[in-house]
Design an enzyme around this catalytic site. Structure first.
Site, PDB file in Angstrom:
ATOM      1  N   HIS A 290      -5.001  36.452 -10.797  1.00  0.00           N
ATOM      2  CA  HIS A 290      -6.393  36.527 -10.170  1.00  0.00           C
ATOM      3  C   HIS A 290      -7.078  35.236 -10.082  1.00  0.00           C
ATOM      4  O   HIS A 290      -6.711  34.335 -11.052  1.00  0.00           O
ATOM      5  CB  HIS A 290      -7.386  37.495 -10.873  1.00  0.00           C
ATOM      6  N   ASP A 302      -6.588  31.910 -18.090  1.00  0.00           N
ATOM      7  CA  ASP A 302      -7.342  33.031 -17.699  1.00  0.00           C
ATOM      8  C   ASP A 302      -7.978  33.012 -16.308  1.00  0.00           C
ATOM      9  O   ASP A 302      -9.249  32.646 -16.282  1.00  0.00           O
ATOM     10  CB  ASP A 302      -7.893  33.931 -18.576  1.00  0.00           C
ATOM     11  N   GLU A 336     -11.058  39.882 -10.385  1.00  0.00           N
ATOM     12  CA  GLU A 336     -10.630  40.744 -11.221  1.00  0.00           C
ATOM     13  C   GLU A 336     -11.845  40.844 -12.245  1.00  0.00           C
ATOM     14  O   GLU A 336     -11.929  41.866 -13.057  1.00  0.00           O
ATOM     15  CB  GLU A 336      -9.407  40.263 -11.903  1.00  0.00           C
ATOM     16  N   GLU A 337     -12.255  39.878 -12.580  1.00  0.00           N
ATOM     17  CA  GLU A 337     -13.139  39.498 -14.046  1.00  0.00           C
ATOM     18  C   GLU A 337     -14.445  40.691 -13.803  1.00  0.00           C
ATOM     19  O   GLU A 337     -14.890  41.307 -15.005  1.00  0.00           O
ATOM     20  CB  GLU A 337     -13.625  38.289 -13.972  1.00  0.00           C
ATOM     21  N   ASP A 364      -1.322  37.908 -16.252  1.00  0.00           N
ATOM     22  CA  ASP A 364      -2.805  37.723 -16.522  1.00  0.00           C
ATOM     23  C   ASP A 364      -2.902  37.686 -17.940  1.00  0.00           C
ATOM     24  O   ASP A 364      -3.964  38.395 -18.477  1.00  0.00           O
ATOM     25  CB  ASP A 364      -3.415  38.772 -15.630  1.00  0.00           C
ATOM     26  N   HIS A 435     -12.087  33.476 -21.757  1.00  0.00           N
ATOM     27  CA  HIS A 435     -13.560  33.744 -21.488  1.00  0.00           C
ATOM     28  C   HIS A 435     -14.587  32.943 -22.278  1.00  0.00           C
ATOM     29  O   HIS A 435     -15.945  32.991 -22.395  1.00  0.00           O
ATOM     30  CB  HIS A 435     -14.158  35.277 -21.536  1.00  0.00           C
TER      31      HIS A 435
HETATM   32 ZN   LIG Z   1      -7.522  37.605 -16.527  1.00  0.00          ZN
END
Ligand SMILES: [Zn+2]
Length: 468
Positions: A290, A302, A336-337, A364, A435
């Site tokens: 993503h 990520d 995606e998030e 991912d 994140h």
């Molecule tokens: Zn991800």
């Protein structure tokens, strides 16, 4: 985020059954087949380990594009970047596939200050994605700590007007840290609404991590639309432990100020490159990651890693002159998030066009050393992919377990029963960065990143050759 289930037993069973099959079959034929494949995979690995552009592409994406949350200027820059790199890497065709995406913005710096009689302490926090803000004046309230939803239900009568603090830790006994994440993430996702139900004015959640630093980790929440929406933030682990230690003996009032809000949905795109199949051009294999990433960092693990893995497989196939039997799609998914709109759109278009998708695989779970795959498919499909472990084990993949594919390809599995898989690298460090502000290029190792691309390419090659 796949669901890996440790199953060493299956691996050992599978290795021995492979050995038996080789012996049972006509020795010439099976040896030749095995030899061809191991030689081809060795060529793929050599190409990537010597000439890879994955690390350079990741540098470019993280440093020159940067964070790229859906709807942000960074995301649109990333779309153009992705299209250009797919073209440059040799795609027969490349295009943008339109989809509507949500546009949540942080709206300034998130603040939290603990007020004790003797001191004020700034807490390291970050608002959760999709959260509403506190308003410009902020919110000041006493904190009430719980360690589970059950505990919250028990003390529901004392929650009104308070800030609920969910201090639920990652379970350290799970060897696969994704299991700990899967276990704890309900507090991030549903904690705000569960607290609002009893009259809480805001929610603080212990960050989804077990790292040794104090960086807070954001991530999406979802509100129960039948309940009032309250602001929600994540707190760094050291500050979470500090709060816990103080709350043992005294009350704490906390001041929170956050500005998160949604702007209207906007147009975004999946970025798609394709190598057209020589024998079955109308049958597709999808490989992807993503493109969007959270705003506090560069989205290196990520999912910058998954993006450059995907592009590297294309580059290596072209460099080797490999002509796939099936058409291979290289997909940089949107959103995606905080919405999955890109994955949903891709599956919807595939269904509307009546496309045949024989397999999809996503990366991912970070750019760490590859260890295995989780596979969402039938028992026979799982067995077939497991029979390839002796070819992959030299490059790090030693377990292929029943689970699911990545989030972006799960709608393809749901809509058209396409078997799906997700690369599972070593999980021990992923949630140190996930994140958080330290998910940056410098925390990705070049060799580990490249080995991920080697294994993605090898699996796609085997599925292209043998089908599922
Ligand atoms: Zn991800």
């Amino acid at each position: 985020m796949g669901k890996l289930f440790i199953n060493l037993f299956a691996f050992f069973c599978c290795v021995s059954s492979f050995a038996q099959n080789v012996q049972k079959d006509s020795p010439k034929e099976s040896v030749v087949t095995f030899g061809d494949d191991s030689i081809m995979i060795r060529r793929i690995a050599d190409e990537i380990l010597v000439h890879s552009k994955a690390y350079d592409n990741l540098h470019d994406l993280t440093k020159n594009v940067g964070s790229r949350l859906s709807g942000s200027a960074g995301f649109y820059k990333a779309e153009q970047w992705g299209l250009k790199v797919l073209q440059k890497s040799g795609a027969d065709k490349a295009w943008l596939q339109e989809c509507m995406i949500p546009h949540w913005v942080r709206g300034g710096k998130d603040e939290a200050v603990a007020n004790l009689a003797s001191q004020k302490k700034n807490l390291d926090v970050i608002a959760l994605g999709n959260s509403i803000g506190t308003g410009p004046k902020g919110i000041s309230a006493n904190v009430i700590q719980v360690r589970s939803f059950e505990e919250l239900d028990k003390i529901k009568d004392s929650v009104k007007g308070k800030i609920v603090f969910y201090n639920y830790k990652f379970n350290p006994t799970f060897i696969n840290v994704f299991q700990a994440y899967g276990d704890a993430v309900r507090y991030r996702g549903a904690g705000a609404s569960r607290a609002a139900k009893y009259g809480a004015v805001a929610m603080i959640v212990r960050s989804m991590s077990e790292s040794a630093d104090n960086n807070p980790h954001t991530g999406a929440l979802s509100y129960d639309t039948t309940l009032p929406k309250i602001p929600a933030i994540a707190i760094g682990l050291k500050d979470a432990d500090w709060l816990d230690s103080i709350l043992n003996y005294k009350r704490i009032n906390i001041f929170l100020k956050t500005g998160g809000h949604f702007l209207p949905d906007t147009v975004g795109h999946n970025v798609i490159g394709e190598l057209t199949g020589a024998e079955f051009p109308d049958e597709y294999i999808t490989i992807g990651g993503h493109l969007d990433s959270w705003d506090p960092a560069e989205g290196a693990h990520d999912d910058g890693a998954g993006i450059v893995h995907t592009i590297e497989v294309l580059r290596a196939f072209k460099a080797l002159g490999y002509k796939p039997k099936h058409s291979i799609r290289f997909v940089l998914f949107a959103n995606e998030e905080n919405g999955l709109r890109g994955g949903l759109k891709y599956a919807e278009v595939a269904k509307n066009k009546n496309e045949t998708h024989i397999f999809a695989v996503e990366s991912d779970a970070g750019g760490f050393s590859p260890r295995g795959y989780s596979l969402g498919g039938s028992a026979e499909q799982l067995k077939k992919v497991q029979s390839w472990i002796p070819l992959l084990i030299w490059y790090g993949v030693y377990q292929i377990v029943n689970g699911g594919g990545g989030a972006d390809i799960s709608p393809l599995n749901a809509n058209s029963n396409t078997p799906v898989a997700e690369l599972m690298p070593d999980t021990q460090r992923y949630f140190d960065y996930h994140h958080a502000r330290n998910d940056v290029f410098e925390n990705v190792n070049k060799r580990e990143l490249e080995l991920g691309a080697v294994n993605m390419a090898a699996l796609v090659y085997l599925v292209d050759k043998y089908g599922l």
